[in-house]
Design a protein around this motif. Sequence first.
Motif, PDB file in Angstrom:
ATOM      1  N   PHE A 127       0.833  -1.201   0.000  1.00 32.18           N
ATOM      2  CA  PHE A 127       0.000   0.000   0.000  1.00 32.18           C
ATOM      3  C   PHE A 127       0.873   1.258   0.000  1.00 32.18           C
ATOM      4  CE2 PHE A 127      -2.417   3.251   2.456  1.00 32.18           C
ATOM      5  CZ  PHE A 127      -3.438   3.457   1.535  1.00 32.18           C
ATOM      6  N   GLY A 128       1.949   1.238   0.779  1.00 34.50           N
ATOM      7  CA  GLY A 128       2.864   2.378   0.823  1.00 34.50           C
ATOM      8  C   GLY A 128       3.492   2.669  -0.524  1.00 34.50           C
ATOM      9  N   LEU A 129       3.873   1.617  -1.243  1.00 33.86           N
ATOM     10  CA  LEU A 129       4.405   1.799  -2.600  1.00 33.86           C
ATOM     11  C   LEU A 129       3.360   2.421  -3.513  1.00 33.86           C
ATOM     12  CD1 LEU A 129       6.340  -1.568  -3.161  1.00 33.86           C
ATOM     13  CD2 LEU A 129       7.339   0.732  -3.043  1.00 33.86           C
ATOM     14  N   GLY A 130       2.099   2.042  -3.301  1.00 30.29           N
ATOM     15  CA  GLY A 130       1.030   2.566  -4.140  1.00 30.29           C
ATOM     16  C   GLY A 130       0.791   4.049  -3.946  1.00 30.29           C
ATOM     17  N   ILE A 131       0.752   4.486  -2.693  1.00 37.49           N
ATOM     18  CA  ILE A 131       0.400   5.890  -2.433  1.00 37.49           C
ATOM     19  C   ILE A 131       1.619   6.809  -2.406  1.00 37.49           C
ATOM     20  CG2 ILE A 131      -1.677   5.252  -1.168  1.00 37.49           C
ATOM     21  CD1 ILE A 131      -0.181   5.851   1.418  1.00 37.49           C
ATOM     22  N   ALA A 132       2.826   6.238  -2.511  1.00 37.99           N
ATOM     23  CA  ALA A 132       4.053   7.034  -2.380  1.00 37.99           C
ATOM     24  C   ALA A 132       4.096   8.214  -3.338  1.00 37.99           C
ATOM     25  CB  ALA A 132       5.280   6.145  -2.576  1.00 37.99           C
ATOM     26  N   PHE A 133       3.643   8.012  -4.581  1.00 41.93           N
ATOM     27  CA  PHE A 133       3.831   9.034  -5.606  1.00 41.93           C
ATOM     28  C   PHE A 133       2.555   9.812  -5.935  1.00 41.93           C
ATOM     29  CE2 PHE A 133       6.699   5.433  -6.446  1.00 41.93           C
ATOM     30  CZ  PHE A 133       7.924   6.070  -6.251  1.00 41.93           C
ATOM     31  N   PHE A 134       1.437   9.465  -5.305  1.00 40.02           N
ATOM     32  CA  PHE A 134       0.162  10.083  -5.656  1.00 40.02           C
ATOM     33  C   PHE A 134       0.222  11.614  -5.584  1.00 40.02           C
ATOM     34  CE2 PHE A 134      -3.146   6.470  -4.930  1.00 40.02           C
ATOM     35  CZ  PHE A 134      -3.147   6.208  -6.290  1.00 40.02           C
ATOM     36  N   TRP A 135       0.453  12.147  -4.398  1.00 45.20           N
ATOM     37  CA  TRP A 135       0.345  13.597  -4.194  1.00 45.20           C
ATOM     38  C   TRP A 135       1.372  14.381  -5.023  1.00 45.20           C
ATOM     39  CZ3 TRP A 135      -3.498  15.731  -1.030  1.00 45.20           C
ATOM     40  CH2 TRP A 135      -3.424  17.120  -0.856  1.00 45.20           C
ATOM     41  N   PRO A 136       2.688  14.066  -4.927  1.00 39.79           N
ATOM     42  CA  PRO A 136       3.659  14.867  -5.689  1.00 39.79           C
ATOM     43  C   PRO A 136       3.522  14.720  -7.196  1.00 39.79           C
ATOM     44  CG  PRO A 136       4.747  13.009  -4.624  1.00 39.79           C
ATOM     45  CD  PRO A 136       3.362  13.075  -4.064  1.00 39.79           C
ATOM     46  N   CYS A 137       3.114  13.531  -7.673  1.00 37.35           N
ATOM     47  CA  CYS A 137       2.991  13.356  -9.123  1.00 37.35           C
ATOM     48  C   CYS A 137       1.728  14.020  -9.666  1.00 37.35           C
ATOM     49  CB  CYS A 137       3.021  11.871  -9.488  1.00 37.35           C
ATOM     50  SG  CYS A 137       4.692  11.177  -9.472  1.00 37.35           S
ATOM     51  N   MET A 138       0.673  14.108  -8.871  1.00 41.73           N
ATOM     52  CA  MET A 138      -0.506  14.860  -9.299  1.00 41.73           C
ATOM     53  C   MET A 138      -0.153  16.333  -9.471  1.00 41.73           C
ATOM     54  SD  MET A 138      -3.156  12.846  -9.710  1.00 41.73           S
ATOM     55  CE  MET A 138      -4.591  13.912  -9.606  1.00 41.73           C
ATOM     56  N   ILE A 139       0.555  16.892  -8.476  1.00 41.39           N
ATOM     57  CA  ILE A 139       0.969  18.290  -8.561  1.00 41.39           C
ATOM     58  C   ILE A 139       2.017  18.462  -9.654  1.00 41.39           C
ATOM     59  CG2 ILE A 139       2.123  20.156  -7.297  1.00 41.39           C
ATOM     60  CD1 ILE A 139       0.804  19.058  -4.756  1.00 41.39           C
TER      61      ILE A 139
END
Length: 435
Positions: free
Chosen positions: A309-321
Amino acid sequence: MQTINRTQLFRASCLSLLVTSLSFGIRAGILNDQGVRFHLNGSQLGTIAATAFWGFPLAIIIGGIVVDIIGMKKLLVSAFVFHLAGILLTIFANGYWTLFLSTLMIGIANGTVEASCNPLVASLYTDNKTTKLNHFHLWFPAGLVISTLIVFGLDSLLAHGVSPKPYWISQLAIATMLIPTLIYGFLFSRLQFPVTERVSAGVSTSDMYKSLMNPLLLFMIICMFGTAITELFTNQWTDVLFKTVTNNAILILTFVASVQVLGRAFAGPIVHRLAPQGVLLISAILSALGIYMMIHLHGDAIYFAAVVFGLGIAFFWPCMIGFVAENLPRTGAVGLNLIGGAGMFGVSIYMIFMGGRYDAIMTQKLPGGANLDAYRSAGAGTEMAKAFDAARSAAGPEVLNTTLIIPLALIVAFAGLVLYMRTKKKTMSFDATTV
């Protein structure tokens, strides 16, 4: 004239985000303690937790609008003031409304940090935005690791074998946030700031607002609802959802956050190879898999699920921005902050909804006509306490099952985004036609 030191500005930005993260992690670790101390039910706890997410979008959207007018420095000094006041009020809270107000103030501070620091980092590193945004945002999960270790360490050292746990330990955990708050407030007060990238490029305010109507930005805002809920709701409610799964439920959050730190620290090659949209697609797949595993695995295997799960959410916020910063730069600071504000707003609504649903599930699992508050306050080892724990064990997976729908929908959305971006012949720039 004082020169702009981008290294010191970046470090101070990271420290301010660390305070933001500590507020999330420590609150997650003491949420149950506050509920017991002030006799709060699941719905009230959900509302208090959501309050930080209300203040955040309010501050980040207003901040995005005024940042080019008053400057990033004044915004960050105001963030310091709200952080300091919110922390002190949390320490001396005496019930629901003081917790509500203090959490709202911290949420406003957190949103103001994001409103200023996202455009600041993009302006400092115009040639490497997504990678540096990942490096900046790694301090959010880093703060979660630090905060959970603070909560776990204080519990182990000062409250081992003590029941009920003294509430002053929770107050001490909150007080640790004062140190980085005072440091970042001092640093920002003495540093010189640049103008935002949009202003530097000469894009007019009217052109920026016209760019906000771009369908691609609207699509990303909708997706941000899902990515933020997947990451932040699950993390914030870790101690509630997994309290009966393991004796140290908060360590699940530590595992998740540790993986996020490592992922964002080494994001550069991944982002350059797959582009932000490719990373987002893989993240959605891993997030869905991680939540599914956390529902169905038991014992120590739950920590392996936390890693996935941590690998999954690791890039969500910074990559969206980062996606918006790279592909829709004409939207300026407002575009970046609309993305962040949308995410926090979505989480706040979801938290309130799921807080009520959690209580409803608990009530269904208890004997007919049960008084949920009476079961919640039952003494340890009693039949009522055992029934309450059994109800919690059943409620947690049902809440996660509902949440699992969100990353599954994101897989479809980001697959479409990858295909759409492949049809583009060139990366968007300030002098190119926007998508």
